[in-house]
Design an enzyme around this catalytic site. Structure first.
Site, PDB file in Angstrom:
ATOM      1  N   ARG A 144      11.000   3.526   3.894  1.00  0.00           N
ATOM      2  CA  ARG A 144      10.498   2.586   4.910  1.00  0.00           C
ATOM      3  C   ARG A 144      11.660   1.707   5.347  1.00  0.00           C
ATOM      4  O   ARG A 144      12.449   1.248   4.512  1.00  0.00           O
ATOM      5  CB  ARG A 144       9.380   1.712   4.360  1.00  0.00           C
ATOM      6  CG  ARG A 144       9.097   0.538   5.299  1.00  0.00           C
ATOM      7  CD  ARG A 144       7.785  -0.086   5.078  1.00  0.00           C
ATOM      8  NE  ARG A 144       6.713   0.813   5.436  1.00  0.00           N
ATOM      9  CZ  ARG A 144       5.437   0.445   5.500  1.00  0.00           C
ATOM     10  NH1 ARG A 144       5.105  -0.792   5.239  1.00  0.00           N
ATOM     11  NH2 ARG A 144       4.502   1.301   5.823  1.00  0.00           N
TER      12      ARG A 144
ATOM     13  N   ARG B 258       0.803  -1.210   0.000  1.00  0.00           N
ATOM     14  CA  ARG B 258       0.000   0.000   0.000  1.00  0.00           C
ATOM     15  C   ARG B 258       0.843   1.271   0.000  1.00  0.00           C
ATOM     16  O   ARG B 258       0.689   2.140  -0.854  1.00  0.00           O
ATOM     17  CB  ARG B 258      -0.868   0.014   1.250  1.00  0.00           C
ATOM     18  CG  ARG B 258      -2.264   0.469   1.076  1.00  0.00           C
ATOM     19  CD  ARG B 258      -3.066  -0.031   2.246  1.00  0.00           C
ATOM     20  NE  ARG B 258      -2.603  -1.371   2.590  1.00  0.00           N
ATOM     21  CZ  ARG B 258      -3.007  -2.465   1.975  1.00  0.00           C
ATOM     22  NH1 ARG B 258      -3.868  -2.390   1.009  1.00  0.00           N
ATOM     23  NH2 ARG B 258      -2.527  -3.643   2.329  1.00  0.00           N
ATOM     24  N   THR B 259       1.721   1.383   0.962  1.00  0.00           N
ATOM     25  CA  THR B 259       2.424   2.654   1.139  1.00  0.00           C
ATOM     26  C   THR B 259       3.306   2.965  -0.068  1.00  0.00           C
ATOM     27  O   THR B 259       3.315   4.082  -0.577  1.00  0.00           O
ATOM     28  CB  THR B 259       3.256   2.627   2.434  1.00  0.00           C
ATOM     29  OG1 THR B 259       2.410   2.221   3.495  1.00  0.00           O
ATOM     30  CG2 THR B 259       3.838   3.974   2.746  1.00  0.00           C
TER      31      THR B 259
ATOM     32  N   LYS C 208      24.680  -5.466   0.722  1.00  0.00           N
ATOM     33  CA  LYS C 208      26.151  -5.529   0.756  1.00  0.00           C
ATOM     34  C   LYS C 208      26.685  -4.898   2.035  1.00  0.00           C
ATOM     35  O   LYS C 208      27.898  -4.785   2.208  1.00  0.00           O
ATOM     36  CB  LYS C 208      26.726  -4.778  -0.447  1.00  0.00           C
ATOM     37  CG  LYS C 208      26.324  -5.348  -1.782  1.00  0.00           C
ATOM     38  CD  LYS C 208      26.865  -4.449  -2.898  1.00  0.00           C
ATOM     39  CE  LYS C 208      26.237  -4.825  -4.223  1.00  0.00           C
ATOM     40  NZ  LYS C 208      26.396  -3.759  -5.210  1.00  0.00           N
TER      41      LYS C 208
ATOM     42  N   HIS D 170       4.767   6.489  11.538  1.00  0.00           N
ATOM     43  CA  HIS D 170       4.264   6.296  10.170  1.00  0.00           C
ATOM     44  C   HIS D 170       3.387   7.520   9.871  1.00  0.00           C
ATOM     45  O   HIS D 170       2.168   7.425   9.765  1.00  0.00           O
ATOM     46  CB  HIS D 170       3.453   4.997  10.114  1.00  0.00           C
ATOM     47  CG  HIS D 170       3.146   4.539   8.717  1.00  0.00           C
ATOM     48  ND1 HIS D 170       3.534   5.229   7.594  1.00  0.00           N
ATOM     49  CD2 HIS D 170       2.471   3.441   8.266  1.00  0.00           C
ATOM     50  CE1 HIS D 170       3.118   4.576   6.525  1.00  0.00           C
ATOM     51  NE2 HIS D 170       2.468   3.493   6.908  1.00  0.00           N
TER      52      HIS D 170
END
Lengths: 139, 304
Positions: B101, B51-52, B80, B129
């Site tokens: 995120r 969604r985000t 890495k 959020h």
């Protein structure tokens, strides 16, 4: 019990009784080559009992660490056997690399060379929170 | 240069402006189709999100901009061992704005400290959020007309639910808000949120384990998922997962204009039979999320 007075150095005074060892560790005094004396349970008119630390060298003491441990601590600077300056510490607004965040999900657990920074968020209750994840510091 | 890490980085006036802008975008989408022409959004998603990430990407495309980035840590230099700081310094050379995120809490703040372009926190672990909170605020504004005087019920996982903490914090800045906290004992709202937000602002609240007892009083019901990824222990997760399941039967005593919200994804906490109820607003909420992100991208890029 007598401990020689110091000629050049620092006396950390008015430490709450029993806290001098923690301060010794947090200030990294174990790494010094000079004479360091810890005086525990000294008689104090103001506090009843107090601890003191005498350091026979003119080093830079981290006043933020002192302020965090106890904002009532005083730091006396001694030169040629004379008291030349008395510094009062205060609760620091920001602590860098003094405390470690205990939150296993915090970015400080993985990010390379990231400073551990805590901010004073509640001066009344002396609450410090991690700058990154806002987890409360364990006192 | 502005970043958005926490909903409290925005004043209530700025939130008002964003909502106004989002509502204008809803009314006149054509006026915004070229606003970000030539601008690039980097979506740095270190953990999966449908969604985000898609909401941010759709928002940027609808503004006429383009999107680059990665959708999991394994397909980035993080695999890495590259630090967040170094990744962001690099991405700052390619893009105009970042949406990040990250599973580690505080990562977007580290990103903002090292970035020469605006960074939006698109969710950091169980911490913040803010764009979900903006989405929730726009939804409440659209569905209920405003915030003041509402009774808002939060149901489910109130302990780990970051969207709940942020929305309570955001709503606490409006007058006459009443709050109902509905959760099993193990997933109660953390005491610091209750003390530092609800009690400090003297907000009227009830705390209960029984959803039906408070249902008739609610104007908004904010359902949450018990999130598997927030538990270290599978047994605890399985035990608490089915604590509250919203069904049409439970809604019998609810107000006729109740607004049912959910940050999604849901697992089973809202029965699909509720989806056709006109009070169900959770899919509209998804759409509003795109519009508020469009407004936010414009604000942080300084585009009028």
């Amino acid at each position: 019990m007598n401990i020689d007075s110091i000629k050049n150095g620092i006396v950390v005074d008015h430490i709450r009784s029993g806290e001098s060892m923690e301060l010794y560790r947090m200030l990294g005094l174990d790494e010094l080559d000079c004479q360091v004396a810890i005086i525990k349970n000294a008689v104090s008119r103001k506090m009843g009992r107090k601890d003191m630390i005498k350091i026979a060298a003119d080093i830079d003491v981290d006043l933020d660490v002192l302020g965090y441990i106890d904002p009532n601590i005083t730091v006396n600077i001694i030169r040629n056997g004379e008291l030349v300056e008395k510094r009062h510490v205060e609760l620091p607004r920001r602590l860098t690399n003094v405390l470690k965040c205990k939150n296993p999900r915090c970015i400080t657990t993985v990010e390379q060379e990231l400073d551990q920074v805590f901010l004073l968020t509640d001066p009344v209750d002396r609450v410090y929170r991690c700058l990154y994840c806002e987890t409360k510091a364990e006192s | 240069m502005r970043h958005l890490n926490d909903i409290l980085d925005l004043s209530t006036e700025e939130i008002e402006q964003l909502i106004k802008r989002a509502e204008d975008i809803i009314a006149h989408p054509g006026d915004y189709a070229e606003k970000c022409r030539g601008k690039k959004l980097a979506t740095l998603f270190y953990e999966p999100s449908t969604r985000t990430r898609l909401s941010f990407e759709a928002a940027m495309y609808e503004l006429g901009g383009v999107v680059l980035g990665f959708s999991e840590a394994q397909s980035s230099s993080a695999a890495k061992g590259e630090s967040v700081a170094d990744t962001v310094r690099t991405v700052s050379c390619y893009a105009d704005i970042i949406a990040m995120r990250h599973p580690k809490e505080g990562a977007p703040r580290v990103a903002a400290m090292n970035s020469s372009i605006p960074v939006i926190n698109a969710g950091d672990g169980g911490h913040n959020h803010p764009t979900q909170t903006l989405t929730d605020l726009l939804t409440i504004k659209r569905e209920k007309g405003g915030f003041s005087g509402l009774t808002v019920g939060f149901c489910g996982d109130l302990k780990f639910g970051r969207t709940v903490h942020s929305l309570i914090t955001a709503l606490s800045r409006y007058p006459d808000i009443k709050i109902a906290l509905i959760s099993p004992a193990e997933l109660k709202l953390p005491s610091y949120v209750k003390r530092d937000v609800i009690q400090k602002k003297e907000i009227e609240y009830v705390q209960t384990t029984d959803l039906t007892s408070v249902m008739p009083s609610l104007d908004v019901l904010y359902m949450t998922r018990v999130q598997r990824e927030r538990f270290f222990n599978e047994e605890d997760y399985m035990r608490l997962r089915d604590s509250y399941i919203l069904t049409p039967e439970k809604l019998v005593s609810a107000k006729s204009d109740l607004c049912i919200m959910h940050p999604l994804p849901r697992v089973n906490e809202i029965s699909t039979a509720v989806d056709s109820d006109p009070r169900a607003a959770y899919f509209k909420q998804v759409l509003y999320g795109k519009y508020i992100r469009m407004a936010l991208i414009m604000m942080l890029l300084g585009i009028e």
